[in-house]
Structure formats: C-alpha cells, structure tokens
Design an enzyme around this catalytic site. Structure first.
Site, PDB file in Angstrom:
ATOM      1  N   GLU A  48      -1.705  -3.647   4.008  1.00  0.00           N
ATOM      2  CA  GLU A  48      -0.407  -4.270   3.764  1.00  0.00           C
ATOM      3  C   GLU A  48      -0.534  -5.781   3.590  1.00  0.00           C
ATOM      4  O   GLU A  48       0.151  -6.375   2.740  1.00  0.00           O
ATOM      5  CB  GLU A  48       0.564  -3.954   4.915  1.00  0.00           C
TER       6      GLU A  48
ATOM      7  N   GLU B 209       9.384   2.884  -6.022  1.00  0.00           N
ATOM      8  CA  GLU B 209       8.489   3.612  -6.928  1.00  0.00           C
ATOM      9  C   GLU B 209       9.240   4.342  -8.044  1.00  0.00           C
ATOM     10  O   GLU B 209       8.767   4.398  -9.185  1.00  0.00           O
ATOM     11  CB  GLU B 209       7.628   4.606  -6.140  1.00  0.00           C
TER      12      GLU B 209
ATOM     13  N   THR C 158       0.084  -3.096  -7.038  1.00  0.00           N
ATOM     14  CA  THR C 158       0.896  -2.027  -6.446  1.00  0.00           C
ATOM     15  C   THR C 158       2.120  -2.578  -5.738  1.00  0.00           C
ATOM     16  O   THR C 158       3.067  -1.842  -5.475  1.00  0.00           O
ATOM     17  CB  THR C 158       0.050  -1.192  -5.471  1.00  0.00           C
TER      18      THR C 158
END
Length: 805
Positions: free
Chosen positions: A117, A376, A462
């Site tokens: 993270e 997403e 990402t």
C-alpha cells in the site's frame, strides 16, 4: 460517435447525450468538493472520517487491523491525490498541495506500514506529483520555485522500503517499519512468513520509475527479482499462480488462482511494465499467464477462482469486486469481447445492488455486502469508452456518479457502505476514492482538449498515478537490470506485441459492443420492461434444491454477574467443530489472544490453553488464525469484526469460510461477533477479568424456558434444512409439453397481455384473473374492479397451492 457536447461547470466538456447531461454536471461537482472537505476537516491526517467530520490518525482511533497498515502518519490522502489535481486542472490547489507535502510530510515515522500500500499510494503519489510539477515548471506556467523536492522524498521513501526485500528468496516482507526497517526489536515486524502475490508483484512500475528518475538501480533490481521469483514459482502445467506465497522458501501457501484479490495487480503490472519500460520479457510473461486465464478462469461473463494445480476445479462460488479492473486490462490487451461481457455482468450487478458488493455469488447474490467506494468498475468503464467511443459507457459512468451522490454522499464527504443491502455507512473514505475514482470519472466525461496534459502520454499505475510512457526512451535502463526471456506462447496473435487499434477491432461496425452486451442485458433479471403484446407460454421445470442457511449462534455470558442474561448474536463457520451437533455447546473462560490478530505464533499460549480465545478479524484468513489458536490449546475461538460500528441488527450474518484448502485439521468451534457485540464482550472481560461463556446455536441458548411444543419442534425438526424451489423457465411451442418434452414435475403458467387499449373479454376472464385461495382452500372471487391479477398453481413436490401476482 456524433454525441452532443455540453459545457461543463468550469472544468471541461461532457460528451454525453442530452438526457443525462445536466444531472451529471451537477453530481460530479459534488464529488469534486470532497477534496476540499478533506483539506478542511482532515489535513494533515492520513484520511478523512466523513461521518465524524475529522481526520483519521493512526493510534488515536480504534484499531482496524490490516486496514490501518495503509496509514503511516504521512498525509496519505494529500499525497495520493496530487496528480489528480493536475488532471482536474486544479493547478492552484495542486501547487498549494505540493507546498504542504514538502513542508509538513515526514517519512521517518516509527510506524509499521504495508509495503504494498505504501508503494502504490505514497511512492506512486510522490512520483506522479513530481512528474506533474516538473512538467508545469518546464512549461514556465508555474512551480518555478520547485526543486525536485517530491522526487527527493520519493527516493527517501524508496530506501525506507528496501529493507523489506531482505529475504532469502527476494520476495518482500509484507510490512516494514518506516524508521527501523525489519527484524530489529524496535521495528515490531519481520516475523511474517507469507505475502500475497499482488503484494510482491506490484512494485515494478514505481520502483523502476524511481530508478530511472534517480539513476539509482537498486530499486528496479529488487522489483525485477521479485517478479522473477513469482514467474519461476508458477505452476508449470497450468501457468497459473496462487494467492499467497512464503517469502522465505517460495512455496505456495494458498493455491487458489483468479484475477481478483491477492493476485490482481500482478497481472496488471506485467502488461504495464512492458508499456512503460519497453522490455518484451514482461509482455511475454503476461501473454503466457493470459492464455491460462482465458483457458481456465474466464467463463464469460464470469471470472472464477480455480486450483492452480488442478485448474478444472473451481474452488469457490463467489467473486470479489477487485476483479472489476480486469476488463480494463483486457482492453489494453486488445481482447474486447470478453472485456465487454464481464463489464456488462458487473454493470448488471450494480443495477441490482446499487454498488458492487465486496463479494457476490455466481448467481449475483451478495456474499460480502461491504462497498468501500472502490474505483475498479469506473476504471474499466473508462477504458471501454476509450476503446469503443460508445456513449453507452458514458451512461454507465452517469449511473456511478448518481449512485455515489444518492447513497454514499454525506455532509463531510463520501462514506463507504457497510452493507449494500441495508445502506448503512462506515466512517471511512479511503484515499483511493480521491486518487482513482475522481480521475477516472473526470477523464470519462471531460473533453481531451480541456485536460492540461495529453493523457495518452502516460500509463496509469494500479493507484491511477501517472508515469510517462517516454520513460524507457528518455531515461536509460539501469545496469544489471536484465531479465531472462521466455518463449512466446504458441497462441501468439495480432496483439501480442502491439497496442490494439480501434480500426482493427471495429472495422465498419459501430454496433459491435452493443451486439455483445445484448446477450447479458438482463443477466440478473433487473431492468426488464414489457411493452406491447405479450403472449407466451412458460413451462417451468421444478427441481428440489437445498438452500444453504446461516444458522444464528450466540455467545452467552454465564458467569456472575451476567448469569446468562447477556446473549450476543454470532455467526457460524463452514469449518471447524459443528456446534449444532453438540447438545450443550462449548463452555469456557475467555482470554484475548496475543497478538490480537493471531496471524502467527501465540505469545500467551499458557493462558489460552483450555480456554476460549478472542481474536480480531484481519491481517490473515480465519483458518490461519484458527490453526495458530488450536495449536496453542484453545478449546474455541470467538472472532471479532474490525469494521467499526458493525452489528447484528443492521448487518446480515454470514458464515466464515476457510482458506480454499482442506480445513479438516481444524477441530475447535468458531463463531464470529460483529464490532458492537465484540465491544460488549471485551468490555465485560476488562471489567470482570474472569468471564465464562457458552457457544451454541441461538435456538438452544440457556434459560429460554421453551414450551413443550417448541421443544418438540426443535427435537424433530432441528436437522431439517429449508427447501427452495428452483424454477427454470423455457419458451416452448404450444403442444410441446403434451408430446413428452418435459418429464420432470412442471408448472404450466400461461400469461397473456392484450393489445394496448383492448379490453378483457367477459366476466369469466375477470373471475379467472381475480381468483384467490381462501383459508379453507375454497376459491372466492374478488371484485371486478380489483387491480390485482393472480396466478394460482399447485406445487408438484408438496401439493400445496400458491399464488403469484
């Protein structure tokens, strides 16, 4: 596509049809206000707590387990949002945010953080912010004062993450102490043995960019080594990887394989590393994996999890929301048909449940009801619109914006949804909501000419941070960063070594995407409309199926002063001892596990032996915790939810599941308490120290004093499982049933809808439509002006009459 354009509210133009144009403008404006709410109520904290209207500071709020490993007291949301402000053309806010980061952010805090993270959010945020600041400085527009401060901070952070790679395999530890690294006593980390595949395989973009920008090859070397290990440890027969791997010996800990949680961004980074760095080895590896995914995991429109060693075996009947990124990756691959299919399935699920649940079954029911405002699905929507130009995807984006404003917007921001079935909120707004959701929705609706950068010159990480695709040509590869090649798979196709072309994908066929979508338009049964004439004969084949039931359990406090009066509702587990088969439940004293998450060896095994252990949810699977506590001698385990405010009144019970492998070795009973019930139990333990409880099914809780008929019911019906009727409907020609085409028990329902304006013929029709069964099974006739139309049928299994409106 000839779609009308409309002027937006000071930030660009929409390409969207006129029906939804103005509403989306208004709603996106509300979302844009969320960053200002963060700076107003939360800065310099890591995150905004939108229900409390304050910042979340680690250590000052109740511990949430592994969720808090994202927080490092480094103004996470501010850094994560830097390059988003440039994309939104908020250049004044960007310059102010950079000044804040340079002035206030410290990276040497004595705190244990997630390597994964911290890399994607903080290191990626610093790099994206530096690239934008450097670009603006070069243009001479602003940022003249900037002297690469964000890059220097990124280099410092990179060196603080490097100790995590100090393993024999080269796979990184999952956590690191920003000040002390790992292994040192004061680091409080370094004892972990496992990490997820995505955690180890999602470093290459940020670390390679850091090496290229700084001229220090060490970062890229470590990231490449980790990818090499994962590639070598793939299952050679299936070319799939598992979900969790041992960082010391490279052995797989969890062997289930999919494209969602635990693996997702590993595949994403193989493809994008090729785009960013121009190294074909990454694309060749991706193509090998992709062929395996399409062979074993992809069952359009579903993406299932299989066993990596036996990929024809599906290991679970549900999917997680993180796989929603995959259609976007398929767009980059040039494989549009399955991307459209899976995206449409996901869209239908959002129609049914408002948002994507954290997990949902293959029948599109809720498995885990939480929705964390994950981006997403919006990401894949953006990619599909870019690839097709189909305004349909603008309308999908419109629905995302409207649902966020309707169901997640609160006075101080946007709050995660605790359960999509109840609509309850969590006091949580993760940094990725501003970093990713903002960016993808803005780019979806904005005109390219109104974005201050050419977005096609960048690759998204990402976390949606922007890295220039020119990096491989403007910055030379670092020495010693050579990776061995792999053979190109025999299925090599048109797009194996090139970016897809829309002209190749859609040759004179603008309806291509619609044709594919139409097959999945009513996949979940939501949104169907019936207009005009409908005369259809339905034949329903009826089969008897056992429906899985969540049997409520309880944790009942039986020691003084409670004496059975405090009863806490608990959820069961699908593995471990079955409490429904133990007449008197399991009794014992309770004791907190140390560490509380119980993801490793238990420090207080002497205290736990012969007692019921309390363990906090998070950091690892329930089965892992159960094994450690069973090894310590516990006779039972009570897991307590780490999601603040969850409770059995507002959140449906669920059954805890294992880790995908055999769990027959786990023999102790396990129950689950939501946060509020768990707080009552731990408060009782803190006040009275010695607390005895009994774990048992709710129907057998002590002191209920059931009447005789209730006891008889429990005695004779306690092992029965509810039965549901599974009805399969098929359109059939008239007379087909009579010819013996259906041999199983069946229901024949004839439904007719007349032409618009045509009246029902005769009183007899009215009586037939209005017939309903009274309590004594005699048929009475409702009044002629009744609007209710009922169908009466007889169940071929039980013989009972039932009605349907």
């Amino acid at each position: 596509a000839g779609v009308p354009k409309g002027e937006a509210l000071g930030w660009g133009k929409f390409r969207i049809d006129k029906v939804c144009q103005f509403r989306v403008k208004r709603d996106v404006k509300h979302i844009l206000a969320a960053f200002h709410l963060f700076t107003k109520y939360a800065y310099p904290a890591d995150e905004l707590m939108p229900l409390s209207c304050k910042g979340r500071v680690r250590g000052q709020e109740p511990n949430r387990g592994d969720i808090d490993d994202s927080l490092g007291k480094f103004s996470l949301t501010l850094i994560d949002t830097l390059d988003t402000l440039v994309v939104l053309n908020k250049l004044d806010e960007f310059e102010d945010a950079v000044r804040k980061a340079v002035k206030d952010v410290r990276l040497d805090n004595d705190v244990v953080v997630s390597v994964f993270e911290t890399n994607i959010r903080v290191l990626g945020g610093l790099l994206g912010g530096h690239i934008m600041a450097d670009l603006l400085r070069q243009r001479g527009q602003r940022m003249e004062w900037y002297r690469d401060e964000l890059l220097h901070m990124a280099i410092e952070l990179g060196h603080r993450l490097i100790p995590a790679f100090n393993t024999t395999s080269g796979l990184p530890y999952p956590k690191v102490n920003l000040r002390h690294g790992i292994l040192k006593p004061q680091s409080r980390t370094g004892t972990e043995s496992d990490t997820c595949t995505a955690c180890a395989g999602t470093m290459i973009l940020e670390f390679a960019a850091l090496s290229r920008l700084s001229g220090q090859p060490v970062f890229e070397e470590h990231a490449r080594k980790a990818l090499d290990v994962l590639w070598e440890r793939r299952q050679k027969g299936s070319d799939l990887v598992g979900t969790v791997i041992n960082i010391h010996n490279g052995e797989w800990v969890r062997r289930d394989s999919g494209v969602g949680a635990g693996i997702d961004s590993y595949y994403e980074y193989l493809m994008k590393a090729y785009i960013l760095l121009g190294d074909s080895v990454f694309l060749e590896r991706f193509n090998v994996h992709y062929s395996a995914i399409m062979k074993y995991i992809s069952q359009p429109p579903l993406l299932l999890n299989v066993h990596m060693h036996n990929p024809t075996v599906s290991v679970r009947s549900w999917m997680d929301s993180l796989l929603a990124f995959f259609p976007g990756l398929q767009v980059l691959r040039g494989d549009l048909k399955p991307a459209i299919e899976t995206h449409e399935m996901l869209y239908q699920v959002t129609k049914q449940h408002k948002f994507l649940p954290e997990a949902f079954t293959t029948e599109f029911r809720v498995h885990w009801g939480q929705h964390l405002l994950r981006p997403e699905f919006a990401e894949s929507t953006y990619y599909l619109y870019k690839a097709t130009g189909d305004p349909y995807y603008l309308r999908v984006g419109q629905s995302i914006v409207e649902k966020l404003n309707t169901y997640a917007r609160v006075p101080c921001g946007f709050a995660a949804v605790q359960d999509v079935r109840t609509g309850t909120h969590e006091d949580r707004m993760d940094s990725f909501f501003l970093a990713e959701m903002f960016k993808y929705l803005y780019l979806l609706f904005s005109d390219k000419s109104h974005v201050p950068i050419d977005i096609d010159d960048y690759i998204f990480t990402t976390e949606a941070h922007l890295l220039p695709v020119s990096l491989s040509t403007t910055k030379a590869p670092c020495p010693a960063n050579n990776t061995g090649t792999v053979p190109v798979p025999p299925e090599d196709d048109l797009f194996s070594h090139s970016c897809p072309s829309t002209e190749t994908l859609f040759p004179n066929n603008p309806t291509f995407a619609k044709t594919i979508r139409d097959g999945y338009k009513y996949l979940t049964g939501v949104g169907q409309e019936h207009k005009g004439v409908l005369r259809v004969k339905l034949v329903a084949e009826v089969s008897q199926t056992a429906e899985e039931e969540v049997v409520p359990h309880v944790v009942q406090l039986i020691s003084p002063p409670f004496l059975g009066r405090m009863v806490l509702t608990a959820g069961p587990a699908k593995f471990g001892a079955d409490l429904t088969k133990q007449e008197h439940g399991v009794k014992g004293s309770i004791v907190k596990a140390s560490p509380y998450t119980a993801c490793g060896p238990v420090d207080n095994a002497v205290e736990i032996k012969g007692r019921i252990a309390l363990a906090l949810r998070g950091d690892c699977m329930f089965a892992v915790k159960a094994r450690w506590l069973q090894q310590a001698g516990a006779i039972g385990v009570i897991f307590i939810d780490h999601h603040e405010g969850s409770n059995s009144d507002e959140t449906p019970l669920f059954q805890m599941v294992g880790d995908g492998d055999s769990n027959e070795d786990i023999t102790l009973p396990l129950v689950f308490l939501f946060s509020r019930e768990g707080a009552l139990l731990t408060a009782a333990l803190e006040e009275h120290h010695n607390v005895d409880v009994v774990l048992l099914p709710k129907e057998r809780q002590l002191g209920r004093g059931e009447r005789m008929e209730q006891a008889i019911t429990l005695l004779f019906h306690k092992t029965e499982k509810p039965v549901s009727v599974n009805i399969k409907l098929r359109l059939m020609e008239h007379g087909e049933v009579e010819e013996g085409m259906v041999t199983s028990p069946s229901l024949e329902l004839v439904m007719e809808k007349e032409e618009e304006g045509e009246k029902l013929g005769g009183k007899q029709s009215q009586q037939q439509d209005c017939s309903q069964t009274s309590q004594d099974d005699r048929t009475s006739t409702c009044s002629a002006d009744s609007k209710a139309k009922r169908i009466q049928a007889k169940c071929p299994i039980c013989g009972s009459l039932f009605e349907s409106e």
